[in-house]
Design a protein around this motif. Structure first.
Motif, PDB file in Angstrom:
ATOM      1  N   GLY A  92      57.386  39.270  14.989  1.00 30.21           N
ATOM      2  CA  GLY A  92      57.855  40.131  13.908  1.00 30.21           C
ATOM      3  C   GLY A  92      58.659  39.386  12.853  1.00 30.21           C
ATOM      4  N   LYS A  93      58.800  38.074  13.001  1.00 28.50           N
ATOM      5  CA  LYS A  93      59.545  37.299  12.001  1.00 28.50           C
ATOM      6  C   LYS A  93      58.598  36.783  10.928  1.00 28.50           C
ATOM      7  N   ARG A  94      59.123  36.673   9.699  1.00 25.56           N
ATOM      8  CA  ARG A  94      58.275  36.250   8.584  1.00 25.56           C
ATOM      9  C   ARG A  94      58.796  34.969   7.948  1.00 25.56           C
ATOM     10  N   VAL A  95      57.873  34.016   7.736  1.00 23.02           N
ATOM     11  CA  VAL A  95      58.247  32.734   7.153  1.00 23.02           C
ATOM     12  C   VAL A  95      57.447  32.501   5.871  1.00 23.02           C
ATOM     13  N   ALA A  96      58.132  32.092   4.806  1.00 18.42           N
ATOM     14  CA  ALA A  96      57.459  31.723   3.557  1.00 18.42           C
ATOM     15  C   ALA A  96      57.422  30.202   3.468  1.00 18.42           C
ATOM     16  N   VAL A  97      56.235  29.672   3.237  1.00 15.70           N
ATOM     17  CA  VAL A  97      56.062  28.231   3.086  1.00 15.70           C
ATOM     18  C   VAL A  97      55.725  27.965   1.625  1.00 15.70           C
ATOM     19  N   VAL A  98      56.521  27.150   0.949  1.00 23.02           N
ATOM     20  CA  VAL A  98      56.282  26.885  -0.467  1.00 23.02           C
ATOM     21  C   VAL A  98      55.597  25.528  -0.612  1.00 23.02           C
ATOM     22  N   ALA A 109      52.893  25.824   8.506  1.00 19.71           N
ATOM     23  CA  ALA A 109      52.188  27.099   8.632  1.00 19.71           C
ATOM     24  C   ALA A 109      51.403  27.145   9.947  1.00 19.71           C
ATOM     25  N   GLY A 110      50.697  26.060  10.246  1.00 20.95           N
ATOM     26  CA  GLY A 110      49.883  26.018  11.457  1.00 20.95           C
ATOM     27  C   GLY A 110      50.739  26.148  12.715  1.00 20.95           C
ATOM     28  N   ASP A 111      51.838  25.420  12.747  1.00 21.93           N
ATOM     29  CA  ASP A 111      52.693  25.449  13.940  1.00 21.93           C
ATOM     30  C   ASP A 111      53.320  26.827  14.148  1.00 21.93           C
ATOM     31  N   LEU A 112      53.780  27.436  13.047  1.00 18.85           N
ATOM     32  CA  LEU A 112      54.532  28.683  13.212  1.00 18.85           C
ATOM     33  C   LEU A 112      53.626  29.876  13.493  1.00 18.85           C
ATOM     34  N   ILE A 113      52.410  29.859  12.968  1.00 15.57           N
ATOM     35  CA  ILE A 113      51.499  30.976  13.271  1.00 15.57           C
ATOM     36  C   ILE A 113      51.163  30.954  14.759  1.00 15.57           C
ATOM     37  N   LEU A 114      51.046  29.725  15.313  1.00 11.59           N
ATOM     38  CA  LEU A 114      50.756  29.613  16.750  1.00 11.59           C
ATOM     39  C   LEU A 114      51.895  30.177  17.582  1.00 11.59           C
ATOM     40  N   LYS A 115      53.102  30.055  17.048  1.00 13.65           N
ATOM     41  CA  LYS A 115      54.266  30.510  17.804  1.00 13.65           C
ATOM     42  C   LYS A 115      54.527  31.999  17.616  1.00 13.65           C
ATOM     43  N   GLY A 116      53.623  32.679  16.903  1.00 14.44           N
ATOM     44  CA  GLY A 116      53.718  34.140  16.832  1.00 14.44           C
ATOM     45  C   GLY A 116      54.423  34.689  15.600  1.00 14.44           C
ATOM     46  N   HIS A 117      54.787  33.821  14.653  1.00 13.00           N
ATOM     47  CA  HIS A 117      55.447  34.321  13.451  1.00 13.00           C
ATOM     48  C   HIS A 117      54.417  34.633  12.367  1.00 13.00           C
ATOM     49  N   GLN A 118      54.807  35.495  11.412  1.00 16.15           N
ATOM     50  CA  GLN A 118      53.929  35.740  10.268  1.00 16.15           C
ATOM     51  C   GLN A 118      54.216  34.689   9.212  1.00 16.15           C
ATOM     52  N   VAL A 119      53.168  34.094   8.666  1.00 13.56           N
ATOM     53  CA  VAL A 119      53.382  33.012   7.710  1.00 13.56           C
ATOM     54  C   VAL A 119      52.624  33.272   6.413  1.00 13.56           C
ATOM     55  N   ALA A 124      40.959  26.973   5.731  1.00  9.67           N
ATOM     56  CA  ALA A 124      40.259  28.176   6.204  1.00  9.67           C
ATOM     57  C   ALA A 124      40.579  28.444   7.672  1.00  9.67           C
ATOM     58  N   ALA A 125      40.701  27.361   8.460  1.00  8.09           N
ATOM     59  CA  ALA A 125      41.035  27.537   9.878  1.00  8.09           C
ATOM     60  C   ALA A 125      42.400  28.192  10.009  1.00  8.09           C
ATOM     61  N   LEU A 126      43.348  27.791   9.166  1.00  8.45           N
ATOM     62  CA  LEU A 126      44.677  28.417   9.200  1.00  8.45           C
ATOM     63  C   LEU A 126      44.573  29.888   8.830  1.00  8.45           C
ATOM     64  N   GLU A 127      43.778  30.181   7.798  1.00 10.32           N
ATOM     65  CA  GLU A 127      43.637  31.579   7.376  1.00 10.32           C
ATOM     66  C   GLU A 127      43.007  32.416   8.493  1.00 10.32           C
ATOM     67  N   ASN A 128      42.049  31.818   9.195  1.00  8.25           N
ATOM     68  CA  ASN A 128      41.436  32.521  10.326  1.00  8.25           C
ATOM     69  C   ASN A 128      42.455  32.867  11.394  1.00  8.25           C
ATOM     70  N   MET A 129      43.453  31.999  11.534  1.00  7.23           N
ATOM     71  CA  MET A 129      44.487  32.274  12.532  1.00  7.23           C
ATOM     72  C   MET A 129      45.493  33.309  12.030  1.00  7.23           C
ATOM     73  N   GLY A 130      45.401  33.661  10.747  1.00  6.93           N
ATOM     74  CA  GLY A 130      46.268  34.713  10.234  1.00  6.93           C
ATOM     75  C   GLY A 130      47.263  34.281   9.172  1.00  6.93           C
ATOM     76  N   VAL A 131      47.234  33.015   8.775  1.00  2.00           N
ATOM     77  CA  VAL A 131      48.143  32.574   7.715  1.00  2.00           C
ATOM     78  C   VAL A 131      47.690  33.189   6.389  1.00  2.00           C
ATOM     79  N   LYS A 132      48.632  33.757   5.645  1.00  2.05           N
ATOM     80  CA  LYS A 132      48.303  34.318   4.326  1.00  2.05           C
ATOM     81  C   LYS A 132      48.502  33.238   3.272  1.00  2.05           C
TER      82      LYS A 132
END
Ligand SMILES: Cc1cc2nc3c(=O)[nH]c(=O)nc-3n(C[C@H](O)[C@H](O)[C@H](O)COP(=O)(O)OP(=O)(O)OC[C@H]3O[C@@H](n4cnc5c(N)ncnc54)[C@H](O)[C@@H]3O)c2cc1C
Ligand SMILES: Cc1cc2nc3c(=O)[nH]c(=O)nc-3n(C[C@H](O)[C@H](O)[C@H](O)COP(=O)(O)OP(=O)(O)OC[C@H]3O[C@@H](n4cnc5c(N)ncnc54)[C@H](O)[C@@H]3O)c2cc1C
Ligand code: SF4
Ligand code: SF4
Ligand code: FES
Lengths: 276, 470
Positions: free
Chosen positions: B146-152, B162-172, B204-212
């Motif tokens: 449920g935590k949200r991270v912005a990557v600039v 982005a890749g590491d944090l999406i794996l750990k369950g955060h929204q990126v 694209a692989a990151l986006e598939n995992m849910g990274v916006k």
């Protein structure tokens, strides 16, 4: 996609207005700032100043002159269609303050860029005298809008078809002779800005001009937009686009704007042949 | 024990199959073709499977090099990539662009006597195999936090975070100023060295995992860091790169025909000017081209110029061959393709015609003096040695500085005297709560893998903060 919600042609179709949905940019933009706009995958990144913004509707208004391939392509876009990429707001906003009397001088599509600044100067409490010009009456734009935000409006045409017969610079002299002016803002073709700055230098009146060098990123990353101001190199996209007209090296800017003339002709001709 | 390396060394390092220099110097296709499975296995067999592998110490992210090479040796290609992914999320990129001779391969034990194991080529092989075959397991995501991270910034630092944090369950959500993701990998490094398709498939692989991914968003202009927090982000990572071109400050530098390397490469790579007029962005092609500087960026520019049709393309460098900072492979490739090198030469001024176009450069010969702070021998001018070089295109590739656009618009960020963000080396924490930074905006221009290493550390620290607190 950034959707076009309103479209108008002006100046006998040589100038086009697009009102476009871009809520994030509309919320932030201030007079004097610009966007970079790209129509499609193969398109160029083209800088255009915001002539107006509506934070409530979430739209920005661009007014551009059709001069080459990209702007000709933009002209083909209809309401409901749109642009693939718009980036902004970029550049420093105009510093709007009360200087007493301000004179706004605009030429060609420069008037579109000048309009929100004029309105801002009026709102800041200035007496605003505006001088706008075009080659001929039928291609003059935004006369009514400029009148609405000016205390005094002078119109000039090169061919004498309307208003004063001659250049804006001639009227500027008489205005400067008659009034105590705190600031002149001059926006238009490079030669016009150069001569406006020359005159106001003689009168010792502070002058802002808005420069339009060729740009790519608009974020200070490439240095392609460099201009010489007061002997120093500046990046127009982040240090400007407005600069002290008395310090700008207009001759260098004129030359640099010609960098891709030949290529652009090729690109434009290809586009026109394809369309035909 | 002492005989072992001798015996193995009999298999020579497998050569990388490449396009012919003459042909490739005129096209934008990738230069090396990559190993086939046979060559890869043969090369993998050269590795001694050291118990204390020195190569791993040389890798900034400590890839398990003997581990993944052993799997290639056994023909377990899909498993070998999973092994690399444990430490490095962009192996197809790193295999191609890491300065291996200064990192992993530079430390390889076999390299002491002969040629080191081609670790980079093998890493590239494993990654390309996985991408082409689709034969590999996607990692599983942890329970949503449920935590949200912005990557600039979407360069290697940002992509790693982005890749590491999406794996750990955060929204990126990644925010990128350009209209395409990838940072320098896309706008700077040319197609012939790193095909863009590879970068886009990683994204694209990151986006598939849910990274916006939010493109065209200049943080500091379109949205500020303050507004990101106001929108509900719990943490922000700044990976905006260096991105401010350095010029030489010599007379004539604003003539038409003088580009910063950033502008030249951005026109060619990001805007695809090499395919003008199919793409609308023009570029000055140049007949006689001079590139100032001798790093990777300069090699990329000089080689691009050849591909755009230059008759001659020269590198002009103030120091000597020994100090050239570019990857060895790039220098070698550039020479093969016909790039000429002028060492110990400094630019004095540029010459132009009445149309403001570049016609030449005045250079000055240098000699090597005493070593400076960096240990490199300082070039000193030889008085009266000025000479003229004809050119109609000059590309300035003498480094980058910190772009102030974001840092100036963000309060509470401590910067060093050059404008780079001050961040803790171990964690990437900045002086501002809940803001991390890493990559070139912290270290100055460095390498892809160092930016990724910084991203990895920051991601660990961000995760720690999100589950435990600052
Ligand atoms: C900050 C800024 C604000 C501007 N605002 C406006 C505006 O509100 N309305 C308007 O009509 N025009 C504006 N311009 C100019 C506009 O960007 C150019 O007219 C446009 O790029 C021309 O593109 P084209 O392909 O149609 O023509 P081309 O055939 O490509 O070029 C025609 C001429 O336009 C100039 N130009 C070309 N490419 C660029 C580029 N990438 N950036 C800047 N200039 C270029 C060159 O001088 C060129 O010779 C602005 C420019 C800048 C830098
Ligand atoms: C031409 C060239 C060749 C190179 N060759 C090699 C090589 O062979 N090997 C190697 O290891 N290294 C090489 N490097 C260096 C390497 O590419 C960089 O060190 C690395 O890319 C840095 O990664 P980063 O994530 O810090 O930043 P970058 O890759 O610079 O990415 C930063 C991203 O942030 C975006 N951004 C910037 N400001 C904002 C903002 N305000 N809002 C939103 N987004 C923003 C940028 O548009 C960019 O996409 C090369 C560099 C160049 C320029
Ligand atoms: S990431 Fe780079 S340094 Fe590390 S093993 Fe791979 S190629 Fe070598
Ligand atoms: S040092 Fe060389 S031989 Fe030893 S494990 Fe690493 S790659 Fe293999
Ligand atoms: S447009 Fe690239 S620095 Fe201004």
């Amino acid at each position: 996609m950034f959707k076009i919600v309103r479209r108008e042609e002006m100046s006998g179709g040589t100038v086009v207005l697009n009102e476009i949905e871009a809520p994030l940019i509309a919320r932030k933009a201030k007079p004097g700032q610009f966007v970079i706009i790209k129509a499609n995958e193969t398109g160029e990144r083209v800088p255009l100043t915001m002539a107006d913004t509506d934070p409530v509707k979430g739209t920005i208004t661009l007014i551009y002159m059709v001069v080459g391939k990209s702007t000709a392509l933009f002209k083909t876009l209809k309401v409901g269609e749109g642009y693939q990429d718009i980036i902004g707001p970029l550049g420093k906003p105009t510093h709007l303050e009360n200087v007493g009397t301000a004179v706004c001088v605009g030429g060609g599509t420069g008037i579109a860029v000048l309009h929100p600044i004029t309105r801002g100067l009026k709102q800041a409490g200035n007496k605003v005298i505006s001088i706008i010009g075009a080659r001929s009456k039928n291609i003059l734009i935004l006369e009514d809008q400029m009148r609405a935000v000016s205390d005094e409006l002078h119109v000039c045409t090169d061919d004498g078809s309307y208003g004063h017969h001659g250049f804006v610079t001639e009227v500027l002299k008489t205005v400067l002779d008659k009034n105590k002016v705190g600031l002149v803002v001059g926006i238009g073709p490079v030669p016009m800005m150069k001569f406006v700055s020359k005159i106001t230098k003689d009168y010792g009146v502070k002058t802002l001009v808005s420069l339009n060098p060729i740009m790519i990123d608009g974020t200070g990353m490439c240095g392609g937009c460099r201009v010489t101001v007061g002997g120093k190199t500046q990046f127009a996209c982040v240090d400007g686009p407005e600069f002290d007209g008395h310090l700008v090296d207009f001759d260098e800017l004129t030359l640099r704007l010609q960098a891709y003339c030949e290529d652009e002709k090729e690109c434009y001709n290809n586009f026109c042949t394809l369309k035909a | 024990m002492a005989e072992k390396p001798e015996k193995k060394e009999k298999t020579p390092r497998q050569p990388m199959p490449e396009q012919e220099p003459k042909a490739r110097a005129r096209n934008f296709e990738e230069v090396p073709y990559g190993y086939g499975p046979e060559a890869a296995v043969k090369e993998a067999e050269r590795c001694l499977q050291c118990k204390n592998p020195a190569c791993v110490d040389g890798c900034p992210v400590a890839v398990d090099i003997p581990g993944f090479i052993n799997l290639i040796k056994q023909g377990e290609f899909a498993r070998s990539i999973s092994k690399i992914w444990e430490k490095n999320s962009l192996p197809a990129v790193c295999g191609r662009v890491c300065p291996q001779e200064m990192q992993c391969e530079g430390r390889c034990i076999i390299g002491k006597k002969g040629e080191p194991v081609a670790i980079g080529n093998l890493e590239r092989f494993a990654a390309d195999f996985a991408r082409k075959s689709g034969e590999c397991e996607l990692p599983t995501l942890a329970q949503p936090t449920g935590k949200r991270v912005a990557v600039v910034g979407s360069g290697p630092a940002g992509l790693t975070v982005a890749g590491d944090l999406i794996l750990k369950g955060h929204q990126v959500t990644i925010y990128e100023a350009f209209h395409k993701p990838g940072g320098v990998l896309v706008y700077g490094i040319p197609e012939f060295r790193l095909p863009k398709e590879i970068v886009f498939s990683e994204v694209a692989a990151l986006e598939n995992m849910g990274v916006k991914l939010e493109l065209n968003q200049v943080i500091g202009r379109t949205i500020t860091v303050e507004e990101l927090f106001a929108e509900g982000f719990d943490a922000v990572f700044l990976g905006v790169g260096a991105g401010l071109p350095r010029f030489l400050n010599v007379p004539g530098e604003n003539l038409i025909g003088i580009y910063s390397a950033n502008e030249y490469l951005t026109r060619s790579n990001l805007m695809k000017a090499y395919r003008f007029p199919e793409y609308d962005t023009p570029i000055i092609k140049g007949r006689k081209v001079i590139t100032l500087g001798a790093g990777n960026v300069a090699m990329d520019a000089a080689r691009t110029a050849l591909r755009l049709g230059a008759e001659s393309s020269s590198i002009v460098y103030r120091r000597s061959r020994e100090e050239v900072p570019a990857r060895a492979a790039e220098v070698h490739h550039a020479e093969e393709e016909g790039v000429q090198f002028h060492f110990l030469t400094a630019p004095v001024k540029f010459l132009g015609n009445e149309k403001g176009r570049l016609t030449g450069m005045v250079g000055l010969k240098m000699a090597l003096g005493e070593p400076d702070d960096s240990g490199r021998r300082r070039p000193v001018e030889i008085k009266g040695s000025e000479f003229e070089m004809e050119c109609d295109l000059a590309i300035i590739a003498v480094g980058a500085n910190a772009n102030p656009l974001l840092t100036r618009s963000t309060e509470g960020l401590q910067l060093n005297k050059w404008g780079y963000i001050v961040a803790d080396e171990a964690t990437g924490k900045t002086s501002r709560k809940a803001v991390w930074a890493g990559g070139d905006i912290v270290t100055g221009s460095a390498t892809v893998i160092l930016a990724m290493g910084a991203g990895r550390k920051a991601a660990d620290s961000i995760h720690d903060y999100l589950v435990r607190g600052w």
